[in-house]
Design a protein around this motif. Sequence first.
Motif, PDB file in Angstrom:
ATOM      1  N   ILE A  12      -2.372  16.543  -8.929  1.00  0.00           N
ATOM      2  CA  ILE A  12      -2.631  15.451  -7.289  1.00  0.00           C
ATOM      3  C   ILE A  12      -1.483  16.017  -6.418  1.00  0.00           C
ATOM      4  N   TYR A  13      -2.085  16.821  -5.719  1.00  0.00           N
ATOM      5  CA  TYR A  13      -0.726  17.107  -3.933  1.00  0.00           C
ATOM      6  C   TYR A  13      -0.429  15.916  -3.432  1.00  0.00           C
ATOM      7  N   SER A  14       0.712  15.280  -3.649  1.00  0.00           N
ATOM      8  CA  SER A  14       0.842  13.777  -3.420  1.00  0.00           C
ATOM      9  C   SER A  14       1.184  13.742  -1.735  1.00  0.00           C
ATOM     10  N   MET A  15       1.481  15.182  -0.751  1.00  0.00           N
ATOM     11  CA  MET A  15       0.794  14.421   0.618  1.00  0.00           C
ATOM     12  C   MET A  15      -0.733  14.677   1.181  1.00  0.00           C
ATOM     13  N   ARG A  72       0.582   7.427   4.364  1.00  0.00           N
ATOM     14  CA  ARG A  72       0.634   7.929   2.604  1.00  0.00           C
ATOM     15  C   ARG A  72      -0.065   6.315   1.747  1.00  0.00           C
ATOM     16  N   ILE A  73      -0.722   5.890   1.822  1.00  0.00           N
ATOM     17  CA  ILE A  73      -2.285   4.833   1.199  1.00  0.00           C
ATOM     18  C   ILE A  73      -1.719   5.287  -0.343  1.00  0.00           C
ATOM     19  N   CYS A  74      -1.011   4.520  -1.176  1.00  0.00           N
ATOM     20  CA  CYS A  74      -1.078   4.617  -2.393  1.00  0.00           C
ATOM     21  C   CYS A  74      -1.881   3.290  -3.155  1.00  0.00           C
ATOM     22  N   LEU A 119       0.409  -1.014  -0.310  1.00  0.00           N
ATOM     23  CA  LEU A 119      -0.093  -0.043   0.277  1.00  0.00           C
ATOM     24  C   LEU A 119       1.020   1.064  -0.236  1.00  0.00           C
ATOM     25  N   GLY A 120       2.236   0.931  -0.621  1.00  0.00           N
ATOM     26  CA  GLY A 120       2.410   2.417  -0.556  1.00  0.00           C
ATOM     27  C   GLY A 120       3.337   2.386  -1.374  1.00  0.00           C
ATOM     28  N   ALA A 167       1.999  -3.249   4.157  1.00  0.00           N
ATOM     29  CA  ALA A 167       3.199  -2.275   4.143  1.00  0.00           C
ATOM     30  C   ALA A 167       2.510  -1.235   3.792  1.00  0.00           C
ATOM     31  N   VAL A 168       3.082  -0.488   4.286  1.00  0.00           N
ATOM     32  CA  VAL A 168       2.743   0.899   4.090  1.00  0.00           C
ATOM     33  C   VAL A 168       3.478   2.517   4.387  1.00  0.00           C
ATOM     34  N   VAL A 169       3.984   3.067   4.321  1.00  0.00           N
ATOM     35  CA  VAL A 169       4.781   4.516   3.891  1.00  0.00           C
ATOM     36  C   VAL A 169       4.100   5.781   4.527  1.00  0.00           C
ATOM     37  N   THR A 170       4.675   5.831   5.985  1.00  0.00           N
ATOM     38  CA  THR A 170       4.421   7.185   6.618  1.00  0.00           C
ATOM     39  C   THR A 170       5.254   8.287   6.793  1.00  0.00           C
ATOM     40  N   VAL A 171       4.329   9.323   7.009  1.00  0.00           N
ATOM     41  CA  VAL A 171       5.380  10.021   6.657  1.00  0.00           C
ATOM     42  C   VAL A 171       5.394  11.746   7.241  1.00  0.00           C
ATOM     43  N   ALA A 172       6.745  12.210   8.032  1.00  0.00           N
ATOM     44  CA  ALA A 172       6.513  12.490   8.738  1.00  0.00           C
ATOM     45  C   ALA A 172       7.552  14.313   8.781  1.00  0.00           C
ATOM     46  N   PHE A 173       8.051  14.843   9.872  1.00  0.00           N
ATOM     47  CA  PHE A 173       8.682  15.986   9.292  1.00  0.00           C
ATOM     48  C   PHE A 173      10.083  16.135   9.278  1.00  0.00           C
TER      49      PHE A 173
END
Length: 426
Positions: free
Chosen positions: A186-189, A378-380, A42-43, A361-367
């Motif tokens: 499309i804004y990616s975040m 962020r799920i893709c 999912l990332g 499997a996921v992607v997490t987004v931080a500072f």
Amino acid sequence: SDCFGRPIASAPDAWFDVVERHSNDGNKTLQRTTKTSKCLNLGSYNYLGFAAADEYCTPRVIESLKKYSASTCSARVDGGNTKLHTELEELVARFVGKPAAILFGMGYVTNSAIIPILIGKGGLIVSDSLNHISIVNGARGSGATVRVFQHNNPAHLEDVLREQIAGGQPRTHRPWKKIIVIVEGIYSMEGELCNLPEIMAVCKKYKAYTYLDEAHSIGAVGKTGRGVCELLGVDPADVDIMMGTFTKSFGSCGGYIAASKEIIHHLKHACPAHIYATSMSPPAVQQVISAIKVVLGEDGSNRGAKKLAQIRENSNFFRSELQKMGFEVLGDNDSPVMPIMLYNPAKIPAFSRECLRQNVAVVTVAFPATPLLLARARICISASQSREDLIKGLEVISKVGDLIGIKYFPVEQEKVASVDKLKKLE
């Protein structure tokens, strides 16, 4: 650190193999093991499912590898220009509806290297506040004055343009040499679609040039995959510069700029990324050519139309089910990017590790990619994922959401029950 940079051991398809790692010092250092876990993906940016082996694309890519090798070992202007590169430029221009196009070996460079060639000192760049870092760095490196308007807000864009046109250049107050408004499809975040029709109307009113970044939208949205212009009913001829990448929907690498023949001619003679950088790998070029032909139906099948329908169906199903479960999900319908808000930075590793433990499997987004207190996962979504795959992902994310407390909205039981019903039907 165990939540980022996870190595994989297979193609980034609907499911892929994630290499297991261990640490003896509290995750300061990580060692790879020989074990892998098969996880729901999912990332990855694999919107149309071309990242794995494809019956039409893969044989042609292998053939191009044998004929041209893995690299041209030269820039386009020297000995790195093959007929594949020329064919892809013509195909991209036809696909997006512009007279001409130019290729680059990297999506990030497409923005950061092109913007300084289009505008310089004495010019004005008006940029959306949530534009990608490649646009930000390109604008900073151009020497032009940069002003920012509130995210996706045409009214504020008009206020900024009116004020800047009235004031002129700093100190001298001379008229601006050039004004470019830069937005994303499309804004990616955020997963949000650009308010393109309204923004285009403002740009026409004030005679500003428009630059549209379609990295996440080209191939993924629109009836025939031609991006936000097709989806929102905007004539591509009205957009001056159309940028996109081959990573997200076409299973390759690199990027393109599509514009008038005069602009493309100028870029080919002035852009260092074209003149000095090694050209795109021929097999990567062939992958994009083949993928676009599948999307257009020129492979003799309707697989492209099926993929486009599948990515829309998968995206809208997954988004609606997440919202019914009580998650705060950003973005719009039809967008394959859907951020789940975590907020608390401490919930980033908790969410990521627990999902991985349950083979998702996921992607997490931080500072610094997002503000410190606006962390998200962020799920893709991909067209290669089946309904069973999506239901598996929803079940795991729902359990993890309950465990770490990120369901910020009330859950409507009768709506959530639809997932169980669908599972029984399957």
